[in-house]
Design a protein around this motif. Structure first.
Motif, PDB file in Angstrom:
ATOM      1  N   LYS A 123       0.844  -1.195   0.000  1.00  0.00           N
ATOM      2  CA  LYS A 123       0.000   0.000   0.000  1.00  0.00           C
ATOM      3  C   LYS A 123       0.880   1.246   0.000  1.00  0.00           C
ATOM      4  O   LYS A 123       1.821   1.354   0.778  1.00  0.00           O
ATOM      5  CB  LYS A 123      -0.909   0.004   1.223  1.00  0.00           C
ATOM      6  CG  LYS A 123      -1.888   1.151   1.233  1.00  0.00           C
ATOM      7  CD  LYS A 123      -2.909   0.956   2.339  1.00  0.00           C
ATOM      8  CE  LYS A 123      -3.860   2.099   2.459  1.00  0.00           C
ATOM      9  NZ  LYS A 123      -4.640   2.398   1.290  1.00  0.00           N
ATOM     10  N   VAL A 124       0.559   2.185  -0.882  1.00  0.00           N
ATOM     11  CA  VAL A 124       1.345   3.408  -1.010  1.00  0.00           C
ATOM     12  C   VAL A 124       0.570   4.625  -0.513  1.00  0.00           C
ATOM     13  O   VAL A 124       1.144   5.527   0.078  1.00  0.00           O
ATOM     14  CB  VAL A 124       1.781   3.624  -2.478  1.00  0.00           C
ATOM     15  CG1 VAL A 124       2.492   4.949  -2.655  1.00  0.00           C
ATOM     16  CG2 VAL A 124       2.675   2.477  -2.934  1.00  0.00           C
ATOM     17  N   PHE A 125      -0.743   4.647  -0.718  1.00  0.00           N
ATOM     18  CA  PHE A 125      -1.536   5.838  -0.396  1.00  0.00           C
ATOM     19  C   PHE A 125      -1.841   5.928   1.098  1.00  0.00           C
ATOM     20  O   PHE A 125      -1.986   4.917   1.768  1.00  0.00           O
ATOM     21  CB  PHE A 125      -2.832   5.849  -1.202  1.00  0.00           C
ATOM     22  CG  PHE A 125      -2.591   5.942  -2.684  1.00  0.00           C
ATOM     23  CD1 PHE A 125      -2.085   7.106  -3.238  1.00  0.00           C
ATOM     24  CD2 PHE A 125      -2.841   4.874  -3.512  1.00  0.00           C
ATOM     25  CE1 PHE A 125      -1.838   7.202  -4.593  1.00  0.00           C
ATOM     26  CE2 PHE A 125      -2.605   4.948  -4.871  1.00  0.00           C
ATOM     27  CZ  PHE A 125      -2.097   6.125  -5.414  1.00  0.00           C
ATOM     28  N   GLY A 162      -5.890   8.471  -2.854  1.00  0.00           N
ATOM     29  CA  GLY A 162      -5.548   9.856  -2.576  1.00  0.00           C
ATOM     30  C   GLY A 162      -4.162  10.254  -3.015  1.00  0.00           C
ATOM     31  O   GLY A 162      -3.880  10.365  -4.191  1.00  0.00           O
ATOM     32  N   TRP A 163      -3.273  10.412  -2.089  1.00  0.00           N
ATOM     33  CA  TRP A 163      -1.951  10.963  -2.380  1.00  0.00           C
ATOM     34  C   TRP A 163      -0.909  10.246  -1.540  1.00  0.00           C
ATOM     35  O   TRP A 163      -1.229   9.565  -0.568  1.00  0.00           O
ATOM     36  CB  TRP A 163      -1.925  12.457  -2.089  1.00  0.00           C
ATOM     37  CG  TRP A 163      -2.177  12.741  -0.639  1.00  0.00           C
ATOM     38  CD1 TRP A 163      -3.383  12.840  -0.020  1.00  0.00           C
ATOM     39  CD2 TRP A 163      -1.193  12.910   0.382  1.00  0.00           C
ATOM     40  NE1 TRP A 163      -3.211  13.063   1.326  1.00  0.00           N
ATOM     41  CE2 TRP A 163      -1.860  13.115   1.594  1.00  0.00           C
ATOM     42  CE3 TRP A 163       0.201  12.904   0.380  1.00  0.00           C
ATOM     43  CZ2 TRP A 163      -1.207  13.312   2.795  1.00  0.00           C
ATOM     44  CZ3 TRP A 163       0.860  13.115   1.583  1.00  0.00           C
ATOM     45  CH2 TRP A 163       0.145  13.319   2.770  1.00  0.00           C
ATOM     46  N   ALA A 164       0.337  10.430  -1.941  1.00  0.00           N
ATOM     47  CA  ALA A 164       1.463   9.880  -1.186  1.00  0.00           C
ATOM     48  C   ALA A 164       2.694  10.715  -1.503  1.00  0.00           C
ATOM     49  O   ALA A 164       2.778  11.342  -2.556  1.00  0.00           O
ATOM     50  CB  ALA A 164       1.713   8.427  -1.559  1.00  0.00           C
ATOM     51  N   TYR A 165       3.631  10.713  -0.594  1.00  0.00           N
ATOM     52  CA  TYR A 165       4.904  11.377  -0.840  1.00  0.00           C
ATOM     53  C   TYR A 165       5.740  10.545  -1.805  1.00  0.00           C
ATOM     54  O   TYR A 165       5.620   9.319  -1.845  1.00  0.00           O
ATOM     55  CB  TYR A 165       5.693  11.535   0.468  1.00  0.00           C
ATOM     56  CG  TYR A 165       5.075  12.455   1.471  1.00  0.00           C
ATOM     57  CD1 TYR A 165       5.008  13.823   1.245  1.00  0.00           C
ATOM     58  CD2 TYR A 165       4.561  11.956   2.665  1.00  0.00           C
ATOM     59  CE1 TYR A 165       4.440  14.676   2.179  1.00  0.00           C
ATOM     60  CE2 TYR A 165       3.990  12.795   3.607  1.00  0.00           C
ATOM     61  CZ  TYR A 165       3.935  14.161   3.358  1.00  0.00           C
ATOM     62  OH  TYR A 165       3.371  14.996   4.282  1.00  0.00           O
ATOM     63  N   SER A 166       6.613  11.212  -2.552  1.00  0.00           N
ATOM     64  CA  SER A 166       7.550  10.491  -3.426  1.00  0.00           C
ATOM     65  C   SER A 166       8.389   9.518  -2.619  1.00  0.00           C
ATOM     66  O   SER A 166       8.656   8.391  -3.058  1.00  0.00           O
ATOM     67  CB  SER A 166       8.475  11.478  -4.148  1.00  0.00           C
ATOM     68  OG  SER A 166       7.765  12.204  -5.109  1.00  0.00           O
ATOM     69  N   SER A 167       8.793   9.938  -1.431  1.00  0.00           N
ATOM     70  CA  SER A 167       9.628   9.069  -0.589  1.00  0.00           C
ATOM     71  C   SER A 167       8.878   7.802  -0.173  1.00  0.00           C
ATOM     72  O   SER A 167       9.488   6.742  -0.010  1.00  0.00           O
ATOM     73  CB  SER A 167      10.107   9.829   0.650  1.00  0.00           C
ATOM     74  OG  SER A 167       9.009  10.310   1.406  1.00  0.00           O
ATOM     75  N   ALA A 188       8.370   1.950  -0.823  1.00  0.00           N
ATOM     76  CA  ALA A 188       7.546   0.793  -1.197  1.00  0.00           C
ATOM     77  C   ALA A 188       8.269  -0.063  -2.243  1.00  0.00           C
ATOM     78  O   ALA A 188       8.283  -1.293  -2.144  1.00  0.00           O
ATOM     79  CB  ALA A 188       6.191   1.254  -1.719  1.00  0.00           C
ATOM     80  N   VAL A 189       8.881   0.586  -3.222  1.00  0.00           N
ATOM     81  CA  VAL A 189       9.617  -0.163  -4.244  1.00  0.00           C
ATOM     82  C   VAL A 189      10.842  -0.821  -3.622  1.00  0.00           C
ATOM     83  O   VAL A 189      11.149  -1.982  -3.909  1.00  0.00           O
ATOM     84  CB  VAL A 189      10.003   0.744  -5.435  1.00  0.00           C
ATOM     85  CG1 VAL A 189      10.904   0.009  -6.409  1.00  0.00           C
ATOM     86  CG2 VAL A 189       8.749   1.249  -6.146  1.00  0.00           C
ATOM     87  N   ASP A 190      11.546  -0.104  -2.746  1.00  0.00           N
ATOM     88  CA  ASP A 190      12.690  -0.704  -2.034  1.00  0.00           C
ATOM     89  C   ASP A 190      12.256  -1.958  -1.279  1.00  0.00           C
ATOM     90  O   ASP A 190      12.952  -2.974  -1.274  1.00  0.00           O
ATOM     91  CB  ASP A 190      13.305   0.291  -1.046  1.00  0.00           C
ATOM     92  CG  ASP A 190      14.336   1.202  -1.678  1.00  0.00           C
ATOM     93  OD1 ASP A 190      15.010   0.777  -2.640  1.00  0.00           O
ATOM     94  OD2 ASP A 190      14.472   2.336  -1.187  1.00  0.00           O
ATOM     95  N   HIS A 191      11.093  -1.892  -0.639  1.00  0.00           N
ATOM     96  CA  HIS A 191      10.553  -3.040   0.106  1.00  0.00           C
ATOM     97  C   HIS A 191      10.331  -4.230  -0.837  1.00  0.00           C
ATOM     98  O   HIS A 191      10.664  -5.370  -0.505  1.00  0.00           O
ATOM     99  CB  HIS A 191       9.251  -2.643   0.801  1.00  0.00           C
ATOM    100  CG  HIS A 191       8.565  -3.770   1.493  1.00  0.00           C
ATOM    101  ND1 HIS A 191       9.036  -4.331   2.666  1.00  0.00           N
ATOM    102  CD2 HIS A 191       7.433  -4.443   1.175  1.00  0.00           C
ATOM    103  CE1 HIS A 191       8.228  -5.310   3.027  1.00  0.00           C
ATOM    104  NE2 HIS A 191       7.250  -5.397   2.143  1.00  0.00           N
TER     105      HIS A 191
END
Length: 116
Positions: free
Chosen positions: A34-36, A42-47, A52-55
């Motif tokens: 989950k990113v949002f 909604g929204w999420a920070y770039s970080s 999430a991709v690193d995970h």
């Protein structure tokens, strides 16, 4: 939102002679991250997306499909996706958007990300 989970299910759908068959049936269970921040899309920070991709990479992913995007370019995100591709050999795939316009969407418009 749940759209990413739906897409993952479609990709992995097994043949049952009654409906959709995925392009990768029988694959190992997907890792869904989950990113949002809110319960909707909604929204999420770039970080947050980078983490999430690193995970996913830490868990062994070599293909990452993202049903998300926005119109703000981020140097940090672009650098991270370049590294994911060049250093980790990860194919990142991102939604190009559904707005019916010619605006660039991100992360799909980074050169190291496949846009669909």
């Amino acid at each position: 939102c749940g759209h990413g989970s739906h897409v993952a299910g479609t990709i992995l759908a097994s043949e049952n002679n009654e409906g959709v068959r995925g392009i990768f049936p029988g694959a190992d269970s997907p890792l869904i991250v989950k990113v949002f921040f809110d319960s909707g899309c909604g929204w999420a920070y770039s970080s947050t997306l980078i983490r999430a991709v690193d995970h996913c990479i830490d868990a062994g992913a070599k293909i990452i499909s993202m049903s998300l995007g926005g119109y703000s370019r981020s140097v940090a995100q672009e650098d991270a996706f370049d590294e994911f591709w060049k250093e980790d050999g990860v194919l990142s795939i991102a939604a190009a958007g559904n707005d019916g316009n010619s605006a660039y969407g991100y992360p799909a418009s980074y050169s190291s990300v496949m846009s669909v």
